[in-house]
Design an enzyme around this catalytic site. Structure first.
Site, PDB file in Angstrom:
ATOM      1  N   ARG A 192      24.778 -17.624  70.376  1.00 31.92           N
ATOM      2  CA  ARG A 192      25.707 -16.524  69.743  1.00 31.92           C
ATOM      3  C   ARG A 192      26.968 -17.536  68.887  1.00 31.92           C
ATOM      4  NH1 ARG A 192      27.269 -12.351  74.366  1.00 31.92           N
ATOM      5  NH2 ARG A 192      25.439 -11.573  74.715  1.00 31.92           N
ATOM      6  N   ASP A 193      27.363 -18.610  69.273  1.00 35.27           N
ATOM      7  CA  ASP A 193      28.418 -19.118  68.669  1.00 35.27           C
ATOM      8  C   ASP A 193      28.254 -20.445  68.208  1.00 35.27           C
ATOM      9  OD1 ASP A 193      30.274 -20.239  71.669  1.00 35.27           O
ATOM     10  OD2 ASP A 193      28.380 -20.698  70.866  1.00 35.27           O
TER      11      ASP A 193
END
Lengths: 105, 494
Positions: free
Chosen positions: A61-62
């Site tokens: 996700r990041d």
């Protein structure tokens, strides 16, 4: 635990370990200095079940947050100076994270 | 990432759902949410948690997430395809002994038809490898050397225990007395307590013997099959005469003298075809004769023996065990002890969460010694050369010991990997496997269904006590320290 109630001694032991794992984060986190290269964040991290789903910031996700802003640990290449094209093959990290490659500075 | 449930056994007590988690031997109580998650992730192919969460009403989702994490922490949910933990290693070798079983004689004054020492299924050989006959009685010298061997081979442990066994153990009372007094003295010198136990058919419990056993706080197991009819059917003198009338007055005399200061006395019943119902036998031995506990074990035999138990018999035994288990639970709920030792022992294991890599301590903390001082896996294997593990003079054959323990580790017993009762059973008795399959490392596949049903009964009984009187379970939380006196649980059938 709220939903799984430990009944025998073994279950209580596991429960204590689970609770202990949460408690150990606090004091350690307070001692970690901020900063891109000195931070001890473990990076490619999994949760207690071996997955990434339950993590607050799973890698897929990041990834770009780490890469571009230098938030994540030092083992992610830096986009600012040396590896501007590193993420080219990875348009959507949730799907394509495995296509990104190692770098050899 | 997909998740699925690990191996577990679900059961209910008083309408409440519980689970026995096989990889850890944890017992947990479930709620509605965890039960629902288990239902949705029990497929071997697994399921994605994200899409499943979204099928729930929004207000239930945080709860579901929390419950999901708890199940994962308890080891009940795993990512599909995630590598499993490596199998537990053998304990560091050489592993210190805790118990030595001294076969002080291989002679017996009874001729029980089902005996594995003399009957059709014996593994022992009355001749040594060089062809000379084995001594029928262990000498005092060999017994004392065995004591020294045990004290030397148990470094690092505080106390140790010695179990005397036979044949009929008391035929060699002289050696027992000498070895006991020697062990007490040597133990005192080294500051290491020694506990004693023996198994007997009770025919020779004279006043002199009784006083000695009481004085040294022996853990005594008495082999007796129940009422006169059942006892006299198989447990006979060589003339064919039954032994019930001889032994019962002696047992009563012993129980009376032992009660004030001795340890609890157990009866060990060998279950064979054609016996009275188990609860009837239990109450005869407890209420009419006065034993503190009774343990039952199905006869060890090849399938075609006249006394062998067929599937139908085993089903009846299970039904009978259910009746005694109900009695046990009722007593426990009232805070009282009940003497059904099979269930008592099982509940102890369940409560502590015992998860065995090997079915018993044979070759690990326990070894048997033959009349000649040869070491064997356990008392059942002592005179079978093939399973020898050295001698008390030359020490343990550590290589053979390691090879055996490697071969019999639960990770090698493939059929057990799919069985929820694995932590408790671990493949079952080596001797039983040897008699059935000629291989002590084989799991005892002929009683898997029975063991699963029995484990389920134990879990239900355990949960009922955990719900109704959890304080009772504190009885099973013994502080570690002094070793449990070695009373072998399978010392029947002999």
């Amino acid at each position: 635990m709220k939903h799984v109630r430990a009944i025998n001694q073994k279950a209580r032991l596991i429960e204590e370990r689970f609770a202990g794992a949460e408690d150990s984060v606090g004091p350690l986190a307070e001692r970690i200095p901020f900063g891109c290269s000195t931070q001890l964040a473990p990076g490619w991290e999994v949760d207690s079940g071996g997955g990434t789903y339950g993590l607050c910031t799973p890698i897929e996700r990041d990834l770009y947050d780490c890469y571009h802003s230098c938030y994540w640990p030092a083992q992610v290449p830096d986009a600012l100076t040396n590896f501007a094209d590193w993420s080219r093959s990875c348009g959507a990290p949730v799907q394509d994270w495995s296509s990104i490659d190692l770098v050899f500075p | 990432m997909k998740f699925h449930t690990t191996l577990f056994h679900r059961f209910e007590s008083d309408g409440v759902p519980f689970a026995y988690v096989t990889p850890t031997a944890a017992v947990v109580q479930l709620d509605e949410m965890t039960s629902e998650i288990i239902d949705n992730f029990s497929d071997a192919e697994g399921a994605e948690p994200g899409p499943w969460l979204e099928t729930l009403e929004v207000e239930r989702q945080p709860q579901a997430r929390e419950a999901f994490d708890e199940l994962a922490a308890m080891g009940m949910l795993r990512p599909v395809g995630a590598p499993t933990a490596p199998p537990a290693q053998q304990p560091p070798m050489p592993y210190p002994l805790a118990t030595l079983v001294l076969n002080v004689t291989n002679k017996c004054n009874l001729s029980c038809t089902y005996c594995y020492e003399y009957g059709e299924d014996r593994v022992s050989n009355q001749e040594k490898p060089d062809g000379t006959p084995r001594l029928p009685m262990m000498t005092e010298e060999t017994a004392c050397k065995s004591v020294d061997f045990l004290l030397k081979s148990s470094e690092g442990r505080n106390g140790v225990s010695i179990t005397f066994f036979g044949g009929e153990t008391l035929l060699n009372f002289g050696t027992i007395r000498t070895a006991t007094e020697y062990a007490v003295a040597r133990g005192k010198e080294r500051g290491r307590p020694v506990a004693f136990a023996l198994t007997t058919n009770a025919t020779m419990l004279t006043d002199e013997v009784i006083d000695f056993l009481v004085e040294h706080k022996f853990g005594v197991n008495i082999s007796i099959d129940g009422n006169k009819g059942d006892q006299d059917r198989h447990r006979t003198f060589s003339s064919g005469r039954g032994s019930y009338d001889i032994i019962v007055p002696r047992i009563r005399n012993f129980l009376e003298k032992n009660r004030p200061q001795g340890r609890p006395v157990g009866a060990r019943v060998t279950l064979t075809a054609g016996m009275a119902p188990v609860p009837e036998t239990y109450h005869h031995l407890i209420d009419e004769i006065g034993f503190d506990s009774v343990g039952f074990a199905p006869v060890t035999s090849a399938e075609d023996r006249e006394y062998a138990l067929a599937d139908g018999h085993m089903g009846q035994i299970l039904a009978d065990f259910e009746i005694l288990s109900q009695e046990y639970v009722e007593a426990a709920l009232a805070g009282k002890r009940h003497g059904f030792s099979n269930l008592h022992d099982l509940i102890q294991e369940i409560h502590q969460g015992i998860n065995k890599a090997h079915p018993c301590g044979a070759g690990l903390g326990l070894m048997g010694v033959s009349t000649e001082g040869e070491l064997g896996l356990c008392h059942r294997f002592v005179e079978s050369g093939e399973h020898g593990l050295g001698t008390i003079e030359d020490g343990i054959d550590e290589q053979k010991r390691s090879e055996f323990l490697n071969a019999t580790h639960i990770s090698k017993k493939i059929p057990c990997h799919e069985c929820f009762a694995r932590p408790h059973c671990s493949g079952g008795c080596y001797h039983e496997a040897y008699v059935r399959y000629k291989d002590p490392a084989s799991p005892n596949l002929h009683y898997c269904d029975w063991i699963r049903a029995w484990t389920d009964l134990g879990l239900r009984s355990y949960a009922a006590i955990a719900q109704g009187n959890p304080e009772f379970l504190l009885n099973f939380e013994s502080a570690s320290g002094a070793p449990a006196p070695a009373i072998e649980k399978d010392e029947v059938n002999r």
